[in-house]
Design a protein around this motif. Structure first.
Motif, PDB file in Angstrom:
ATOM      1  N   ASP A  85      13.553  24.059  39.549  1.00  0.00           N
ATOM      2  CA  ASP A  85      13.218  24.114  41.213  1.00  0.00           C
ATOM      3  C   ASP A  85      12.222  22.429  41.908  1.00  0.00           C
ATOM      4  N   LEU A  86      10.801  22.858  41.482  1.00  0.00           N
ATOM      5  CA  LEU A  86      10.239  21.860  41.135  1.00  0.00           C
ATOM      6  C   LEU A  86       9.754  20.441  40.533  1.00  0.00           C
ATOM      7  N   ARG A  87      10.735  21.252  38.979  1.00  0.00           N
ATOM      8  CA  ARG A  87      10.548  19.953  38.577  1.00  0.00           C
ATOM      9  C   ARG A  87      11.550  18.430  38.468  1.00  0.00           C
ATOM     10  N   ALA A  88      12.215  18.889  39.762  1.00  0.00           N
ATOM     11  CA  ALA A  88      13.137  17.626  40.421  1.00  0.00           C
ATOM     12  C   ALA A  88      12.446  17.195  41.600  1.00  0.00           C
ATOM     13  N   ARG A  98      13.042  11.048  33.048  1.00  0.00           N
ATOM     14  CA  ARG A  98      13.050  10.135  31.808  1.00  0.00           C
ATOM     15  C   ARG A  98      13.717  10.485  30.764  1.00  0.00           C
ATOM     16  N   THR A  99      14.335   9.728  30.510  1.00  0.00           N
ATOM     17  CA  THR A  99      14.268  10.644  29.105  1.00  0.00           C
ATOM     18  C   THR A  99      14.480   9.366  27.656  1.00  0.00           C
ATOM     19  N   LEU A 100      13.236  10.002  26.614  1.00  0.00           N
ATOM     20  CA  LEU A 100      13.038   9.213  25.691  1.00  0.00           C
ATOM     21  C   LEU A 100      14.261   9.099  24.844  1.00  0.00           C
ATOM     22  N   LEU A 159       1.586  14.165  37.063  1.00  0.00           N
ATOM     23  CA  LEU A 159       2.742  13.589  38.075  1.00  0.00           C
ATOM     24  C   LEU A 159       2.702  13.211  38.998  1.00  0.00           C
ATOM     25  N   LYS A 160       3.204  12.346  39.878  1.00  0.00           N
ATOM     26  CA  LYS A 160       2.943  12.144  41.362  1.00  0.00           C
ATOM     27  C   LYS A 160       4.458  12.967  42.178  1.00  0.00           C
ATOM     28  N   PRO A 161       4.729  14.000  42.683  1.00  0.00           N
ATOM     29  CA  PRO A 161       5.960  14.210  43.360  1.00  0.00           C
ATOM     30  C   PRO A 161       6.554  12.554  44.453  1.00  0.00           C
ATOM     31  N   ARG A 162       7.759  12.797  44.741  1.00  0.00           N
ATOM     32  CA  ARG A 162       8.512  11.845  45.705  1.00  0.00           C
ATOM     33  C   ARG A 162       7.825  12.067  47.017  1.00  0.00           C
ATOM     34  N   SER A 163       7.329  13.201  47.027  1.00  0.00           N
ATOM     35  CA  SER A 163       6.746  13.197  48.925  1.00  0.00           C
ATOM     36  C   SER A 163       5.022  11.814  49.045  1.00  0.00           C
ATOM     37  N   VAL A 164       4.714  11.937  48.013  1.00  0.00           N
ATOM     38  CA  VAL A 164       3.875  11.811  47.229  1.00  0.00           C
ATOM     39  C   VAL A 164       3.899   9.894  47.359  1.00  0.00           C
ATOM     40  N   ILE A 165       4.888   9.882  46.573  1.00  0.00           N
ATOM     41  CA  ILE A 165       5.251   8.920  47.060  1.00  0.00           C
ATOM     42  C   ILE A 165       5.962   7.374  48.027  1.00  0.00           C
TER      43      ILE A 165
END
Length: 403
Positions: free
Chosen positions: A6-9, A16-18, A33-39
């Motif tokens: 759940d967190l990963r989303a 991203r897919t490499l 990494l930064k969660p969407r809420s921070v951005i």
């Protein structure tokens, strides 16, 4: 495991897919990494406010100022200090330099430094004062005998690492700073690696403690420096300008009270918004869940490393007083840089190789460069298994080529 999925989303980079498949990010000891809420919080500042703080009486400036000080107060409450003890800086390095430049120290004063200290916790003092090394224990924390011997030499200041960025082992900061204070020394704590996992309550014997937002889900360019009243009284601002004075005319100027006298110019306001959102995100995860995640990831790291005789784990295999940061050297591979590149290019695994800004520690133990694997709350045991399986394949190939 469901909680992790759940967190990963919440983390856009993990989407991203490499060419090699999903991205596996295990360089969290360097930056998280930064969660969407921070951005969104940072973008929201620019979208709807974008004004300076403490500079005007209009509504936008007051909104920005209020949020800025709310975040300061939230950090102060977590650390167990008053808001005036919390200074916003650019990062951990900036905070430690602020203290080193502002304390009334001379070239003859002695500063004790831990052997595993990050360069940012070493170099500001080595540039200015006499220094001595505190030997590292087998866990890359401070050796007790070396620490007592150092205090017998009456250092003016003692630097301590709350959590080693090499091994993940944590030091007993409360006890060590109490001993240093009893010996008459100021104490400075590098908490950059500890802060992502827990913000410590500041005891009576910590004079300065610094950490960075970017290691704890927040943005780059914003850090926190917590100062004791004792140090505030002794500390001269290293930089002056707008925001640091209550009054300045052609003949004199009067400094503002702390913390503002240490925050010159227009600060990283959006960064503080992002730091506030990161703190809120970590609060939603909860201390118990974060500690459980740390334990789960550390257990997986140590088990995988122990099962591979070609790996040497720096700091040993004990999980006592340890967070999920694992550095290994690989038999037959003195330089792990090509291996780190291959992990990225062929397996999608992002981790760090080198000396991790702690070269005196590696030199003292005659160690080659290492490979560091540092998961965080959004990583899974499956990603760790994937990483070590990739290491098996690469070691067979690269070690054969070095023979």
């Amino acid at each position: 495991m469901t909680a992790v999925v759940d967190l990963r989303a919440d983390f856009p980079v993990l989407g991203r897919t490499l060419d090699t498949g999903p991205l596996v990010y295990l360089d969290n000891a360097a930056t998280s990494l930064k969660p969407r809420s921070v951005i969104d919080a940072m973008a929201g500042y620019y979208d709807t406010v974008s004004a300076n703080i403490h500079r005007g009486k209009h509504i936008l400036s007051e909104e920005a100022s209020e949020r800025y000080e709310q975040v300061r107060a939230r950090i102060a409450a977590r650390l167990g200090v008053a808001p005036h003890n919390v200074v916003f800086t650019a990062n951990t390095t900036d905070g430690i330099n602020l203290v080193a430049a502002g304390l009334p120290l001379t070239a003859d004063d002695l500063v004790a430094l831990p052997l595993d200290a990050h360069h940012s916790a070493q170099l500001p003092w080595r540039e200015r004062c006499r220094t001595m090394w505190l030997d590292a224990s087998e866990h890359a924390t401070v050796d007790e005998d070396s620490f007592r011997a150092a205090l017998d030499r009456s250092p003016r200041l003692v630097v301590l690492t709350a959590c080693s960025n090499i091994t993940g082992h944590t030091a007993d900061i409360d006890r060590l700073t109490a001993q240093a204070h009893e010996a008459g020394a100021w104490t400075v704590v590098d908490a950059a690696q500890l802060a992502p996992h827990r913000l410590p309550r500041i005891g009576d014997h910590v004079d300065a403690l610094a950490f960075s937002a970017h290691k704890m889900l927040g943005p780059t360019g914003i850090g926190v420096l917590c100062l004791s009243d004792r140090v505030i009284d002794a500390l001269s601002p290293a930089r002056l300008g707008g925001g640091t004075v209550d009054w300045a005319d052609a003949h004199e100027f009067r400094l503002r009270r702390a913390p503002y006298r240490f925050e010159p110019g227009t600060p990283n306001i959006s960064g503080v918004y992002g730091l506030g959102a990161a703190l809120e995100y970590l609060d939603q995860v909860g201390e118990a869940e974060l500690a459980a995640s740390d334990h789960r990831l550390l257990t997986a790291l140590l088990a995988a490393a122990e099962a591979r005789p070609y790996l040497t784990v720096l700091g040993g295999l004990s999980d006592k007083d340890r967070l999920p940061v694992l550095t290994v050297t690989l038999r037959g591979i003195p330089d792990p840089s090509p291996l780190a590149r291959a992990l990225s290019d062929s397996y999608g695994v992002m981790c760090r190789s080198g000396y991790f800004c702690a070269q005196p520690y590696f030199a003292a133990h005659q160690l080659p460069a290492g490979l560091r694997i540092a998961p965080y709350l959004y990583n899974t045991e499956a990603e760790i298994e994937h990483t070590f399986t990739a290491l098996d394949e690469l070691h067979r190939h690269l070690a054969r080529d070095t023979r």
